[in-house]
Design a protein around this motif. Sequence first.
Motif, mmCIF file in Angstrom:
data_model
loop_
_atom_site.group_PDB
_atom_site.id
_atom_site.type_symbol
_atom_site.label_atom_id
_atom_site.label_comp_id
_atom_site.label_asym_id
_atom_site.label_seq_id
_atom_site.Cartn_x
_atom_site.Cartn_y
_atom_site.Cartn_z
ATOM 1 N N ASP A 155 74.263 88.915 -17.978
ATOM 2 C CA ASP A 155 73.906 88.461 -19.328
ATOM 3 C C ASP A 155 72.791 87.395 -19.251
ATOM 4 O O ASP A 155 72.999 86.300 -18.713
ATOM 5 C CB ASP A 155 75.149 87.863 -19.995
ATOM 6 C CG ASP A 155 74.883 87.437 -21.444
ATOM 7 O OD1 ASP A 155 73.869 86.738 -21.676
ATOM 8 O OD2 ASP A 155 75.685 87.804 -22.321
ATOM 9 N N PRO A 156 71.583 87.712 -19.777
ATOM 10 C CA PRO A 156 70.461 86.779 -19.610
ATOM 11 C C PRO A 156 70.651 85.449 -20.337
ATOM 12 O O PRO A 156 70.130 84.424 -19.881
ATOM 13 C CB PRO A 156 69.255 87.553 -20.166
ATOM 14 C CG PRO A 156 69.812 88.686 -20.946
ATOM 15 C CD PRO A 156 71.197 88.953 -20.441
ATOM 16 N N ASP A 157 71.403 85.457 -21.437
ATOM 17 C CA ASP A 157 71.629 84.188 -22.148
ATOM 18 C C ASP A 157 72.567 83.272 -21.347
ATOM 19 O O ASP A 157 72.325 82.062 -21.250
ATOM 20 C CB ASP A 157 72.216 84.431 -23.544
ATOM 21 C CG ASP A 157 71.179 85.050 -24.480
ATOM 22 O OD1 ASP A 157 69.978 84.776 -24.303
ATOM 23 O OD2 ASP A 157 71.581 85.823 -25.367
ATOM 24 N N LEU A 158 73.625 83.858 -20.771
ATOM 25 C CA LEU A 158 74.529 83.048 -19.937
ATOM 26 C C LEU A 158 73.804 82.581 -18.673
ATOM 27 O O LEU A 158 73.993 81.456 -18.202
ATOM 28 C CB LEU A 158 75.771 83.855 -19.538
ATOM 29 C CG LEU A 158 76.781 84.153 -20.642
ATOM 30 C CD1 LEU A 158 78.007 84.846 -20.053
ATOM 31 C CD2 LEU A 158 77.199 82.871 -21.355
ATOM 32 N N ALA A 159 72.952 83.459 -18.146
ATOM 33 C CA ALA A 159 72.190 83.098 -16.949
ATOM 34 C C ALA A 159 71.284 81.902 -17.258
ATOM 35 O O ALA A 159 71.264 80.910 -16.522
ATOM 36 C CB ALA A 159 71.370 84.298 -16.473
ATOM 37 N N ALA A 160 70.547 81.996 -18.376
ATOM 38 C CA ALA A 160 69.636 80.902 -18.748
ATOM 39 C C ALA A 160 70.417 79.616 -19.036
ATOM 40 O O ALA A 160 69.989 78.518 -18.648
ATOM 41 C CB ALA A 160 68.806 81.313 -19.959
ATOM 42 N N LEU A 161 71.579 79.756 -19.675
ATOM 43 C CA LEU A 161 72.408 78.580 -19.969
ATOM 44 C C LEU A 161 72.795 77.860 -18.668
ATOM 45 O O LEU A 161 72.697 76.632 -18.563
ATOM 46 C CB LEU A 161 73.668 79.024 -20.729
ATOM 47 C CG LEU A 161 74.684 77.947 -21.080
ATOM 48 C CD1 LEU A 161 74.091 76.911 -22.032
ATOM 49 C CD2 LEU A 161 75.949 78.564 -21.696
ATOM 50 N N SER A 162 73.196 78.634 -17.672
ATOM 51 C CA SER A 162 73.585 78.002 -16.399
ATOM 52 C C SER A 162 72.379 77.327 -15.754
ATOM 53 O O SER A 162 72.505 76.251 -15.167
ATOM 54 C CB SER A 162 74.245 79.020 -15.460
ATOM 55 O OG SER A 162 73.303 79.978 -15.031
#
Length: 204
Positions: free
Chosen positions: A55-62
């Motif tokens: 998931d790119p949004d979860l990846a960016a959040l981390s």
Amino acid sequence: MHPLISALLENLNLPADPALAVPLFLGAHGHPRTCAHCAAVAAECRRLGLRFGVDPDLAALSGWLHDISAVWPASQRLSVARELDLPILPAERQHPMLLHQRLSAGLAEQAFGVSDPAVLSAIACHTTLRPNPAPLDLLLFCADKLAWDQPGQPPYLDAMQAALDDSLPAAAAVYLRHLWRQREFLPAVHPLLIEAWEFFGIEE
Ligand SMILES: [Fe+2]
Ligand SMILES: [Fe+2]
């Protein structure tokens, strides 16, 4: 929320979007370089997420949140960890920089309201990795090393980029080998790094 953390949020109204909230938070505490690094890692996380089906949004959040504990200088990390009731390992006592991954996860949870265990796990092992890492653990571990922010090019970068053509674990293994070969020169070797090395079973 622990008073040490609420003190950091005083007079700040953090928006939900981490791309706005993290610059506001790190800017307010005087860490523009860490902010630029987090932005670069978040962008790399998003690219890797799209490439490897995470998931790119979860990846960016981390990526945005992985180094937010920079607001506590190295000299305070042990006392802050004690204050937050984090168990402290001997390697972390020896080299408190190693605490920054778990301190960032604590801040992500308490100050930024992150509850996703996958995001918190990735932040909490982004320096050492861990045995049996989840896809997001591997992704953030790799993105942090690929988004190099020092002058020159790191010695592992070409090999890591090439390994990405194979997989995220292959790219993580390149950096683990790089770190393992220098273990005698590291200020301390975190047990999670040893366990990750053994889990990967890499040829030295
Ligand atoms: Fe870090
Ligand atoms: Fe980082």
